[in-house]
Design an enzyme around this catalytic site. Sequence first.
Site, PDB file in Angstrom:
ATOM      1  N   SER A 170      -1.019  -7.678  -3.534  1.00 20.75           N
ATOM      2  CA  SER A 170      -0.193  -6.514  -3.860  1.00 20.75           C
ATOM      3  C   SER A 170       0.283  -5.661  -2.693  1.00 20.75           C
ATOM      4  O   SER A 170       1.106  -4.779  -2.887  1.00 20.75           O
ATOM      5  CB  SER A 170      -0.919  -5.612  -4.853  1.00 20.75           C
ATOM      6  OG  SER A 170      -0.798  -6.168  -6.132  1.00 20.75           O
ATOM      7  N   SER A 225       1.745  -5.414  -6.766  1.00 17.22           N
ATOM      8  CA  SER A 225       1.878  -4.224  -7.590  1.00 17.22           C
ATOM      9  C   SER A 225       2.191  -2.959  -6.803  1.00 17.22           C
ATOM     10  O   SER A 225       2.543  -1.950  -7.406  1.00 17.22           O
ATOM     11  CB  SER A 225       0.590  -4.018  -8.379  1.00 17.22           C
ATOM     12  OG  SER A 225      -0.489  -3.769  -7.489  1.00 17.22           O
ATOM     13  N   LYS A 261      -0.284   4.929  -2.837  1.00 20.06           N
ATOM     14  CA  LYS A 261      -0.131   4.317  -4.156  1.00 20.06           C
ATOM     15  C   LYS A 261      -0.807   5.193  -5.208  1.00 20.06           C
ATOM     16  O   LYS A 261      -1.831   5.827  -4.929  1.00 20.06           O
ATOM     17  CB  LYS A 261      -0.755   2.918  -4.109  1.00 20.06           C
ATOM     18  CG  LYS A 261      -0.558   2.043  -5.333  1.00 20.06           C
ATOM     19  CD  LYS A 261      -1.115   0.643  -5.057  1.00 20.06           C
ATOM     20  CE  LYS A 261      -0.952  -0.302  -6.228  1.00 20.06           C
ATOM     21  NZ  LYS A 261      -1.444  -1.677  -5.906  1.00 20.06           N
TER      22      LYS A 261
HETATM   23  N1  GLN Z   1      -0.365  -9.936  -8.878  1.00 21.00           N
HETATM   24  C1  GLN Z   1      -1.792 -10.027  -8.797  1.00 21.00           C
HETATM   25  C2  GLN Z   1      -2.386  -9.562 -10.095  1.00 21.00           C
HETATM   26  O1  GLN Z   1      -1.666  -9.211 -10.956  1.00 21.00           O
HETATM   27  C3  GLN Z   1      -2.295  -9.200  -7.657  1.00 21.00           C
HETATM   28  C4  GLN Z   1      -2.237  -7.760  -7.928  1.00 21.00           C
HETATM   29  C5  GLN Z   1      -2.871  -6.940  -6.853  1.00 21.00           C
HETATM   30  O2  GLN Z   1      -3.075  -7.400  -5.727  1.00 21.00           O
HETATM   31  N2  GLN Z   1      -3.233  -5.708  -7.202  1.00 21.00           N
HETATM   32  O3  GLN Z   1      -3.551  -9.547 -10.263  1.00 21.00           O
END
Ligand code: GLN
Length: 483
Positions: A174, A150, A75
């Site tokens: 995510s 994400s 990532k």
């Molecule tokens: N969707 C969640 C957020 O926006 C989790 C994102 C993540 O795990 N990085 O915080």
Amino acid sequence: MPAPLSAAQLARAVTAGETTPHALLEQAEARAHRTRPLNALVSLNPHAAQQADLVARRVEAGEALPLAGVPVVVKDNINVTGTRTTCGSRMLEVYVSPYTATAAQKLLNAGAVIVGKANMDEFAMGSSTESSASGPTLNPWDHARVPGGSSGGSAVAVAAGITPVSLGSDTGGSVRQPAALTGIYGLKPTYGRVSRYGLVAYASSLDQIGPFARSAEDLALLLSVIAGPDPRDATCLQAPTAFRAGTPDDLRGLRVGVIRESLGGNTPGVDAALQAMLEALRGAGAVTGEVSIPELSHAIAAYYLIAMPEASSNLARYDGMVYGLRVPGADVTEAMTLTRERGFGREVQRRIMIGTYALSSGYYDAYYSKAMKVRRLIAQEFNRAFEAFDVLVTPTSPFPAFRRGEKTSDPLAMYAADVDTVAVNLAGLPALSVPAGFETVGGVQLPVGVQFIAPALSDELLLTLAGGLEGIGAVQLGTPPEA
Ligand code: GLN
């Protein structure tokens, strides 16, 4: 697309001299090129060929490397020396990493070749991989839909066969949610299992790096490589780090508790996949039951009231002075304001503002401090549930992949996509999304995931379970239509 070889198979082939790290790198790059419209990768690693050279020499010298020549992507919030690490943000569009994250270094030490960096929601804030400065990533099962987020780019790299495995980061879901929405495995390890050194911080008390894969064996392999203590991350645990996948025998007598609060509000295909999974488990001799965790109704609120304050503090470092973008101004204040205004996207700005507000004196007790109390209650309730059950289960997401643009104008709807995943991060537990079936929506097959949650440090139980489920045919991987 032919079913791609696993990381374990590729490493064995390289070790046996049947193929070379260079050949595998070329194949991965060709595949990245062919699947370019999916926008899974933000950049290719300019040093990949050099890494392949080094691995080829180490293999020739007789070194036994668990990931010999295996192409991987990480990532774009994981630093790798000499690569751009943009975090999906205009703020870091020009930032080149001067060092390598521990997890990425461990991949390299094990013989992996980093093909490129994967697309993501800006600073890992989101559930759809639509907010990246590099544009959205598409779901290979239906290009009109999101891959989840994400870590959507890391998920799609594996689902679309660019690499057999990849790394993402999971702060509130995510890794697990995009794994579910693209039909592969995604593991969020116990907090502290994997070093966060070199992972660009979003919410430090929740962030954890985790692997995507298409088999239980590969998951175990990846976790064994990246886990372990690190003097550069004080939250890293001193714990054993050799993991293996299980067999159907391991399922006998396993006590599996369905979390009652996760049973309402799911699409029919998600409900069906969960029920089929429970049926398969019972068929293999597991004992299933239900458990209630009432505090989960506050999990989303508590999560965002903790994640946003931490983010507001972590993101204070992007002031136009040290990292990335610098917009000149008449004085320091104006330069900082302009830099942060232009460098951060809307969602990141919203979170910095809410996070700052929740921490400000007068509101701290009402918001942040209360959220911390809820966090503790949730952790206690999970522990209580683990007195009766070895492992807990929920859907990974209440619905399969949603349409691009469907939730972008409604932040609360986007936050609600994490309803089944965020509590796990609040409690620091390990959890795994298993590809569990498909739901047909408008004539298109969309993958559905089931989430298993284990007690802290019981990561191996999840891999045992995954191996067992594969053995009884309860895992449904599938291959998306050609990109
Ligand atoms: N969707 C969640 C957020 O926006 C989790 C994102 C993540 O795990 N990085 O915080």
